[in-house]
Design a protein around this motif. Structure first.
Motif, PDB file in Angstrom:
ATOM      1  N   ASP A 111      55.769 -14.658  20.024  1.00  0.00           N
ATOM      2  CA  ASP A 111      54.646 -15.335  19.375  1.00  0.00           C
ATOM      3  C   ASP A 111      53.896 -14.417  18.418  1.00  0.00           C
ATOM      4  OD1 ASP A 111      55.100 -17.743  20.769  1.00  0.00           O
ATOM      5  OD2 ASP A 111      54.007 -16.971  22.508  1.00  0.00           O
ATOM      6  N   ILE A 112      54.010 -13.117  18.645  1.00  0.00           N
ATOM      7  CA  ILE A 112      53.410 -12.102  17.780  1.00  0.00           C
ATOM      8  C   ILE A 112      54.470 -11.025  17.558  1.00  0.00           C
ATOM      9  CG2 ILE A 112      51.557 -10.409  17.495  1.00  0.00           C
ATOM     10  CD1 ILE A 112      50.018 -11.982  19.698  1.00  0.00           C
ATOM     11  N   ALA A 113      54.601 -10.559  16.333  1.00  0.00           N
ATOM     12  CA  ALA A 113      55.541  -9.474  16.044  1.00  0.00           C
ATOM     13  C   ALA A 113      54.801  -8.324  15.384  1.00  0.00           C
ATOM     14  CB  ALA A 113      56.671  -9.953  15.144  1.00  0.00           C
ATOM     15  N   ILE A 114      54.975  -7.131  15.938  1.00  0.00           N
ATOM     16  CA  ILE A 114      54.416  -5.902  15.384  1.00  0.00           C
ATOM     17  C   ILE A 114      55.567  -5.225  14.644  1.00  0.00           C
ATOM     18  CG2 ILE A 114      53.139  -3.801  15.904  1.00  0.00           C
ATOM     19  CD1 ILE A 114      51.811  -6.445  16.877  1.00  0.00           C
ATOM     20  N   ALA A 115      55.537  -5.257  13.325  1.00  0.00           N
ATOM     21  CA  ALA A 115      56.726  -4.882  12.547  1.00  0.00           C
ATOM     22  C   ALA A 115      56.374  -3.896  11.448  1.00  0.00           C
ATOM     23  CB  ALA A 115      57.359  -6.128  11.928  1.00  0.00           C
ATOM     24  N   GLY A 116      57.300  -2.983  11.171  1.00  0.00           N
ATOM     25  CA  GLY A 116      57.079  -2.037  10.078  1.00  0.00           C
ATOM     26  C   GLY A 116      58.078  -0.902  10.099  1.00  0.00           C
ATOM     27  N   GLY A 117      57.639   0.249   9.633  1.00  0.00           N
ATOM     28  CA  GLY A 117      58.519   1.410   9.564  1.00  0.00           C
ATOM     29  C   GLY A 117      57.735   2.688   9.682  1.00  0.00           C
ATOM     30  N   ALA A 118      58.404   3.745  10.143  1.00  0.00           N
ATOM     31  CA  ALA A 118      57.776   5.060  10.281  1.00  0.00           C
ATOM     32  C   ALA A 118      58.810   6.131   9.967  1.00  0.00           C
ATOM     33  CB  ALA A 118      57.222   5.256  11.692  1.00  0.00           C
ATOM     34  N   GLU A 119      58.354   7.214   9.357  1.00  0.00           N
ATOM     35  CA  GLU A 119      59.269   8.300   8.986  1.00  0.00           C
ATOM     36  C   GLU A 119      58.497   9.599   8.836  1.00  0.00           C
ATOM     37  OE1 GLU A 119      62.614   8.691   9.312  1.00  0.00           O
ATOM     38  OE2 GLU A 119      63.164   7.451   7.588  1.00  0.00           O
TER      39      GLU A 119
END
Length: 415
Positions: A190-198
């Motif tokens: 129901d909720i998505a925590i999305a992204g990227g890290a580097e």
């Protein structure tokens, strides 16, 4: 994610943003920096004496980052995981969610990362060489493996749903957002925590990219090095950072009274199936991804107002991307390229640029491309330069392309 013939899907809402970049901690710091249009590249002590000795490093030491994360957790985290946790906390708070009160089993975490803790690996190898096996940290593996940004975000927020760590090189962050959209669309969360890290600005990474000929070598003027679409561009500037977006089904966001930054209306993902590092001259894979994202969003190419370009400041990428924009989006939308200011944060770049695209939709403003004084003849597109452009952006696309031929395009619309 979607291929070239995917049907229109209901959009999802971007309800929260979090950023950690070479501009500092927080969305406001990064937005102000990209709108100022001045490169943040600077000499990097870690890279001293190398052929390329500058980068766009996040301006905090490990100790300082640990203080922001909290010492009780930070001691076990690698640098990219710390970035991801800080960005995720900001995004969740921005979205108006309290992790203490949500149903964690319905919250997914999808955080892309291509290199993992590359600098930590170099450090531990040096300790092994100098001090033997006993000198290697028992935490070396958790600090290095590229799924730990996703894992640590899930732990920090109590998110017990699906957790994925895609690695599609410089498209990893955008891939994560597209995958998160799919999880929402199929009802798996129901909720998505999305992204990227580097955090891959170490000596070996910098040397390897230099050896490939992809880094700018303007060592006498680092702040003039990254210049996407310029006639005299000579490569990108290594950077680090993270971006996290909170995604929810648009109907759910509306029901709780959230004010979205943007709607993620379409995603396109393809493979060039061409070469490990070089795009095809005709950009057929990237074009298919762009057309798929627009088709899924139900948007005609002529309706696109703005492009947040991959814009790496390399000769081949900028030329093929410019040709793609001119061929498909012939009404000449405005184009920006944040890597001119922030550098190229590899697996985090696609997520950072998606967040900035959402901010352009929210603020009606397109940031300028740093250092673009004389556009290349082969880059005949409407680049925003010198100062931000006020623009009523209703439809925008964000391009991300990665080694291996990965292409991801995100189509965002104004709510």
């Amino acid at each position: 994610m979607s291929g070239p013939t995917s049907p229109v899907r209901p959009p999802v809402a971007v309800t929260g943003l979090g950023l950690v970049t070479s501009a500092g901690l927080g969305v406001d710091a990064t937005w102000a920096a990209v709108c100022a249009g001045r490169s943040l590249a600077a000499p990097d002590p870690v890279l001293a004496d190398l052929p390329v000795d500058f980068s766009c490093r996040v301006p905090f030491t490990e100790r300082e980052l640990g203080q922001h994360v909290g010492p009780r957790k930070a001691w076990r985290m690698g640098r990219p995981a710390k970035f991801a946790v800080l960005a995720a906390r900001e995004a969740v708070a921005d979205a108006g969610w309290d992790p203490a009160s949500w149903d964690g089993a319905r919250v997914a975490t999808v955080i892309g990362c291509s290199f993992g803790g590359a600098e930590k690996w170099e450090e531990q190898q040096q300790l092994l060489t100098e001090g033997g096996p006993e000198a290697v940290s028992a935490l070396a593996i958790p600090m290095i493996i590229p799924n730990l940004p996703a894992g640590e975000v899930a732990i920090d927020l109590g998110a017990r749903g699906t957790s994925i760590a895609p690695a599609t090189a410089c498209a990893s962050g955008a891939t994560a957002i597209a995958l998160a959209r799919d999880l929402l669309a199929t009802g798996l969360c129901d909720i998505a925590i999305a992204g990227g890290a580097e955090a891959a600005t170490g000596r070996m990474t910098a040397t390897a990219f230099w050896s490939m000929g992809t880094l700018s070598q303007r060592t006498m003027a680092p702040d003039e090095a990254s210049r996407p679409f310029a006639a005299d561009r000579d490569g990108f500037v290594l950077a680090e950072g993270a971006a996290v977006l909170v995604l929810e089904r648009a109907a759910d966001a509306a029901a709780r009274g959230a004010r979205p930054y943007a709607l993620l209306a379409g995603c396109g993902s393809t493979s060039d199936a061409h070469h490990p590092t070089a795009p095809p001259e005709d950009a057929h894979g990237a074009e298919a991804a762009l057309r798929a994202a627009l088709a899924e969003a139900g948007v005609h190419p002529d309706d696109v107002d703005h492009v947040n370009a991959h814009g790496t400041s390399t000769a081949l990428n900028d030329a093929t991307e410019s040709a793609l924009i001119g061929r498909v989006l012939s009404q000449r939308p405005s184009v920006t390229a944040p890597k001119g200011v922030l550098g190229h944060s590899l697996g985090a770049a696609g997520a950072i640029e998606a967040a900035l695209t959402a901010l352009s939709l929210r603020h009606g403003c397109v940031p300028p491309i740093a250092n673009l004084l004389v556009p290349a003849p082969e880059c005949d597109i409407d680049c925003v330069t010198k100062q931000p452009r006020r623009q009523n952006v209703a439809v925008a696309v964000s391009h991300s392309f990665g080694f291996g031929g990965h292409n991801v395009v995100l189509a965002l619309t104004r709510p």
